[in-house]
Design a protein around this motif. Structure first.
Motif, mmCIF file in Angstrom:
data_model
loop_
_atom_site.group_PDB
_atom_site.id
_atom_site.type_symbol
_atom_site.label_atom_id
_atom_site.label_comp_id
_atom_site.label_asym_id
_atom_site.label_seq_id
_atom_site.Cartn_x
_atom_site.Cartn_y
_atom_site.Cartn_z
ATOM 1 N N HIS A 19 0.674 -1.168 -0.004
ATOM 2 C CA HIS A 19 0.125 -0.004 -0.040
ATOM 3 C C HIS A 19 0.926 1.144 0.143
ATOM 4 C CE1 HIS A 19 1.206 -0.377 4.162
ATOM 5 N NE2 HIS A 19 1.160 0.576 4.171
ATOM 6 N N TYR A 20 2.230 1.279 -0.182
ATOM 7 C CA TYR A 20 3.024 2.382 0.190
ATOM 8 C C TYR A 20 2.791 3.303 -0.979
ATOM 9 C CZ TYR A 20 5.063 -0.608 3.510
ATOM 10 O OH TYR A 20 5.166 -1.578 4.558
ATOM 11 N N CYS A 21 2.985 4.743 -0.691
ATOM 12 C CA CYS A 21 2.913 5.501 -1.701
ATOM 13 C C CYS A 21 3.893 5.397 -2.792
ATOM 14 C CB CYS A 21 3.174 6.841 -1.168
ATOM 15 S SG CYS A 21 2.236 7.344 0.149
ATOM 16 N N PRO A 22 3.609 5.777 -3.985
ATOM 17 C CA PRO A 22 4.556 5.830 -5.104
ATOM 18 C C PRO A 22 5.905 6.338 -4.860
ATOM 19 C CG PRO A 22 2.545 6.714 -5.920
ATOM 20 C CD PRO A 22 2.420 6.487 -4.768
ATOM 21 N N GLY A 23 6.912 6.030 -5.144
ATOM 22 C CA GLY A 23 8.529 6.388 -4.969
ATOM 23 C C GLY A 23 8.716 6.287 -3.463
ATOM 24 N N CYS A 24 7.991 5.685 -2.672
ATOM 25 C CA CYS A 24 8.463 5.471 -1.123
ATOM 26 C C CYS A 24 9.446 4.167 -1.147
ATOM 27 C CB CYS A 24 7.109 5.151 -0.301
ATOM 28 S SG CYS A 24 7.503 4.584 1.319
ATOM 29 N N THR A 25 10.672 4.392 -0.328
ATOM 30 C CA THR A 25 11.346 3.203 -0.420
ATOM 31 C C THR A 25 11.008 2.224 0.722
ATOM 32 O OG1 THR A 25 12.930 4.921 0.705
ATOM 33 C CG2 THR A 25 13.254 4.550 -1.376
ATOM 34 N N HIS A 26 10.055 2.306 1.216
ATOM 35 C CA HIS A 26 9.610 1.140 2.215
ATOM 36 C C HIS A 26 9.501 -0.053 1.581
ATOM 37 C CE1 HIS A 26 8.669 2.074 6.452
ATOM 38 N NE2 HIS A 26 8.025 3.024 6.035
ATOM 39 N N GLY A 27 9.059 0.083 0.297
ATOM 40 C CA GLY A 27 8.867 -1.069 -0.622
ATOM 41 C C GLY A 27 10.268 -1.842 -1.176
ATOM 42 N N GLY A 53 3.249 2.331 12.097
ATOM 43 C CA GLY A 53 3.796 3.280 11.311
ATOM 44 C C GLY A 53 3.159 2.961 9.841
ATOM 45 N N CYS A 54 3.867 3.302 8.982
ATOM 46 C CA CYS A 54 3.374 3.078 7.499
ATOM 47 C C CYS A 54 3.660 1.435 7.346
ATOM 48 C CB CYS A 54 4.093 3.808 6.634
ATOM 49 S SG CYS A 54 3.404 5.615 6.397
ATOM 50 N N SER A 55 4.431 1.127 7.953
ATOM 51 C CA SER A 55 4.830 -0.310 7.716
ATOM 52 C C SER A 55 3.933 -1.384 8.606
ATOM 53 C CB SER A 55 6.345 -0.584 7.952
ATOM 54 O OG SER A 55 6.729 -0.260 9.094
ATOM 55 N N ASN A 123 14.636 4.852 8.821
ATOM 56 C CA ASN A 123 14.575 6.395 9.130
ATOM 57 C C ASN A 123 14.246 7.149 8.027
ATOM 58 O OD1 ASN A 123 15.165 8.803 9.943
ATOM 59 N ND2 ASN A 123 17.354 8.480 10.534
ATOM 60 N N ASN A 124 12.968 7.698 8.037
ATOM 61 C CA ASN A 124 12.488 8.709 6.990
ATOM 62 C C ASN A 124 12.249 10.100 7.475
ATOM 63 O OD1 ASN A 124 10.274 8.630 8.230
ATOM 64 N ND2 ASN A 124 9.228 7.369 6.642
ATOM 65 N N ALA A 125 12.964 10.241 8.704
ATOM 66 C CA ALA A 125 12.959 11.846 9.375
ATOM 67 C C ALA A 125 11.623 12.503 9.551
ATOM 68 C CB ALA A 125 13.765 12.597 8.454
ATOM 69 N N SER A 214 12.853 7.213 2.036
ATOM 70 C CA SER A 214 12.177 8.460 1.617
ATOM 71 C C SER A 214 10.762 8.790 1.938
ATOM 72 C CB SER A 214 12.249 8.657 0.027
ATOM 73 O OG SER A 214 11.483 7.621 -0.446
ATOM 74 N N CYS A 215 10.179 9.763 2.143
ATOM 75 C CA CYS A 215 8.764 9.901 2.361
ATOM 76 C C CYS A 215 8.247 11.232 1.471
ATOM 77 C CB CYS A 215 8.418 10.042 3.789
ATOM 78 S SG CYS A 215 6.744 10.419 4.072
ATOM 79 N N PRO A 216 8.076 10.891 0.007
ATOM 80 C CA PRO A 216 7.737 11.706 -1.129
ATOM 81 C C PRO A 216 6.328 12.543 -0.363
ATOM 82 C CG PRO A 216 8.197 9.677 -2.108
ATOM 83 C CD PRO A 216 8.350 9.457 -0.471
ATOM 84 N N THR A 217 5.567 11.653 0.042
ATOM 85 C CA THR A 217 4.232 12.258 0.332
ATOM 86 C C THR A 217 4.147 13.336 1.268
ATOM 87 O OG1 THR A 217 3.153 10.174 -0.271
ATOM 88 C CG2 THR A 217 1.856 11.618 1.082
ATOM 89 N N ASN A 218 5.017 13.117 2.688
ATOM 90 C CA ASN A 218 5.015 13.942 3.337
ATOM 91 C C ASN A 218 6.230 15.109 3.482
ATOM 92 O OD1 ASN A 218 2.737 13.452 5.239
ATOM 93 N ND2 ASN A 218 3.580 11.309 5.340
ATOM 94 N N TRP A 219 7.096 14.595 2.659
ATOM 95 C CA TRP A 219 8.078 15.808 2.451
ATOM 96 C C TRP A 219 7.840 16.602 1.291
ATOM 97 C CZ3 TRP A 219 13.072 12.227 1.653
ATOM 98 C CH2 TRP A 219 13.468 11.632 2.857
HETATM 99 S S1 SF4 Z 1 3.512 8.330 3.793
HETATM 100 FE FE1 SF4 Z 1 5.652 8.353 3.509
HETATM 101 S S2 SF4 Z 1 6.615 6.642 4.691
HETATM 102 FE FE2 SF4 Z 1 4.509 6.210 4.258
HETATM 103 S S3 SF4 Z 1 4.162 5.084 2.467
HETATM 104 FE FE3 SF4 Z 1 3.840 7.166 1.956
HETATM 105 S S4 SF4 Z 1 5.890 7.991 1.116
HETATM 106 FE FE4 SF4 Z 1 5.953 6.009 2.644
#
Ligand code: SF4
Ligand SMILES: Cc1ncc(C[n+]2csc(CCOP(=O)(O)OP(=O)(O)O)c2C)c(N)n1
Lengths: 252, 354
Positions: A19-27, A53-55, A123-125, A214-219
């Motif tokens: 379910h991670y956002c596009p570009g998120c490095t969790h995946g 958390g997101c994970s 760590n995505n700060a 990274s957290c493109p969405t929240n950054w």
């Molecule tokens: S909110 Fe940020 S950390 Fe969470 S899935 Fe989206 S990009 Fe990744």
């Protein structure tokens, strides 16, 4: 003409779509953990601990037995599992809010006890899941939902460098900080994850890989800008490298 | 095996070992610290493991992890520490994991003191943590009874996949009495097919979780939990009565308060007053039945507690206004005396003829 398979999805992950956002490095980090578990042939002997958390849904993605822990408590839950099943592999997968804020005591003490577990510390700060609030790892000057004018050290204090801090504890065996911002670093990340699980296999004690993510969405940046932001802002604040690598008790 | 003189806290610990518990995660707090210390010494003898956690929060989460592997596991604490365990207890209920949690209650609120109290009744019987839930609560009143109830607590935990609370107080924890244990026989640990132990060739990974993001699905899960609570209510109620058949008045109390009240009742009976006693052993599920059976024929009830009046609310619910319910309690760690309770009984019964 016969076709030769040159690349396959790892069996370390389920077929569920993440379910991670596009570009998120969790995946990416998930995949590397899955690959390491598969390559080491330990998937069936592993119990993973998903955090908050997101994970939080990572128990849907890792193809091994999984337990979901309360916010921050994953190292304590992992301790309970590992103490009953010392011959199984136990890992936690935690964000920086989870590990460095609410769960800092559990992380410090699991490390201090030298629990023979592996922590994957992403760590995505920032807090991803709850909408981009400040984390203990948020950089000075970084704007988040709860530091709208940028993190001000005199008000919100300074970031916690978890790898440096935990490596001062005698109980830690292997600690490395890696990053996901480009391919060479991603390859290094996988090596570090493998090394962490091998540390556990050798019974050396607490191992942790801190992965800058990274957290493109929240950054508020696009995926490519996010990778640059890791390189340009996070890496200088969180230097990459091995912080701890102790030989086995017997080899010392 | 014969009788041995032991301290209450140690009886709980030994009873747990007898019930097949091999794992203990805890954190010291008076007046239950002997339990922790006993386990530290005893568990290695039976091939088990004791670990002192860094906090009650960590201890209950270690219990959560261990319970997920299917073993019998426990923790213990006293009031301020028990408050910290509530997060983990809610998660144990949500993830349906069995465990034993001991609360040796002391005076509160806040740091309070280290004297015996029963002021955690609300906290243990009404959920305590977040979400709609209950946990079975067993409240022994003698050290011998601790032995049976500790074993029962583990059985209930396993049968219903739920955390169970064993509730004592500082008096019960600290007092010494002769007790008798049955011979310790090795039991085969139960194989739990839901436990996360690594798939080890048996197919699909198992997941232990209390998360359900979909509201309808979470409601379904809650409905299943409620069904389980209803089943526990149906099957697991425990209580003891004393001379309630001819009683004009019935005193109700649990744990230490019940022991003292019992002496006062015996004295009142000697003085010709028809006083009976209902002693709840499970505080949740609360034993409503003996109240329902007596409420239309007695002149009143007296709830005696070492609190400002908590169980009395459940008594009132069971009595449904059909008879007066009065209350006597001491707080702050003060233990009511037999004389005080006797005086309350006399007041209630309108005096004794001399
Ligand atoms: S909110 Fe940020 S950390 Fe969470 S899935 Fe989206 S990009 Fe990744
Ligand atoms: C006890 C508790 N407090 C707060 C929350 C809300 N919460 C959920 S995720 C989260 C932050 C997670 O951030 P992080 O660990 O950095 O992971 P990310 O989402 O960035 O991957 C918070 C505060 C919670 N679930 N439980």
């Amino acid at each position: 003409m016969t076709m030769k398979t040159v690349f396959e999805k790892t069996t370390g992950l389920t077929d569920n779509q993440t379910h991670y956002c596009p570009g998120c490095t969790h995946g990416i980090i998930h995949r590397m953990v899955g690959e390491v578990l598969e390559e080491m042939g330990i998937l069936e002997d592993t119990v993973g601990v998903a955090s908050v958390g997101c994970s939080v849904l990572s128990y849907e993605y890792f193809n091994c037995d999984m337990t979901q822990a309360a916010h921050g408590r994953a190292p304590a839950v992992a301790t309970g599992i590992k103490r009953v099943l010392p011959d199984r592999f136990v890992f936690t997968y935690q964000g920086d809010g989870d590990l460095a804020s609410i769960g800092i005591a559990e992380a410090v003490h699991a490390a201090a006890r030298g629990e023979n577990i592996t922590v994957i510390f992403v760590n995505n700060a920032i807090y991803g899941m709850t909408g981009g609030q400040m984390a203990p790892t948020t950089l000075v000057g970084q704007k988040t939902a709860t530091t709208p004018f940028g993190r001000n050290a005199s008000i919100q204090g300074l970031p916690i460098r978890v790898s440096e801090m935990l490596s001062t504890l005698d109980g830690t065996a292997y600690i490395e900080r890696v990053s996901t911002h480009d391919v060479p670093n991603i390859i290094k990340t996988k090596k570090a994850i493998r090394k962490a699980f091998e540390t556990q296999k050798q019974g050396k004690g607490f191992s942790m890989v801190e992965v800058l993510s990274s957290c493109p969405t929240n950054w508020g940046l696009d995926p490519n800008e996010s990778l640059d932001w890791i390189k340009d802002h996070m890496v200088p604040a969180y230097p990459l490298g091995v912080y701890k690598d102790v030989p086995k008790e017997a080899d010392r | 095996m014969g009788k041995v003189l032991m301290k209450g806290n140690e009886v709980i610990a030994e009873a747990a070992v007898h019930a097949g518990c091999k794992y203990f995660f805890g954190y010291p707090i008076t007046p239950q610290s002997e339990l922790v210390a006993y386990m530290a010494r005893r568990l290695p003898e039976v091939g088990g493991l004791f670990l002192q956690a860094e906090s009650e929060v960590a201890a209950i989460n270690m219990v959560y992890g261990a319970a997920g592997t299917g073993v019998r596991v426990m923790t213990s604490s006293s009031s301020p520490g028990f408050s910290l365990k509530q997060e983990g207890i809610s998660y144990l209920v949500g993830a349906e994991l069995p465990a034993l949690i001991v609360n040796v209650v002391r005076g509160g609120p806040g740091l309070g003191n280290i004297q015996p109290a029963q002021s955690d009744y609300f906290q243990v019987t009404k959920g305590g943590g977040h979400g709609d839930y209950h946990t079975p609560v067993l409240a022994p009143s003698t050290l011998q009874e601790i032995i049976d109830l500790t074993e029962a607590a583990f059985d209930i935990a396993d049968q219903y996949r739920t955390p169970v609370i064993l509730l004592g107080d500082g008096m019960l924890g600290q007092m010494m009495e002769p007790v008798e244990f049955k011979e310790l026989n090795e039991r085969d640990p139960e194989q739990k097919e839901w436990a996360t132990t690594g798939t080890r060739g048996d197919g699909k990974p198992r997941i232990i979780s209390s998360l359900e993001l979909n509201a309808d699905a979470l409601e379904k899960r809650n409905e299943l939990l409620q069904k389980k609570f209803a089943l526990i209510k149906q099957n697991e109620v425990r209580y003891e009565t004393f001379e309630i058949d001819d009683a004009d008045y019935i005193v109700t109390a649990y744990g230490t308060a019940a022991r003292i009240a019992m002496n006062a009742i015996n004295q009142a009976r000697k003085d010709g007053l028809k006083i009976g006693m209902i002693r709840p052993i499970t505080l949740w599920p609360f034993p409503e039945q003996p109240f329902i059976e007596t409420r239309d024929r007695v002149k009143g009830y007296l709830s005696v507690e070492m609190s400002a009046g908590q169980m009395v609310e459940d008594v009132r619910l069971a009595v449904e206004g059909r008879a007066p319910v009065s209350f006597f309690g001491r707080t702050g760690g003060v233990v009511p005396t037999q004389e005080e309770i006797y005086d309350q009984i006399i007041k209630l019964a309108g005096g004794v003829e001399v």
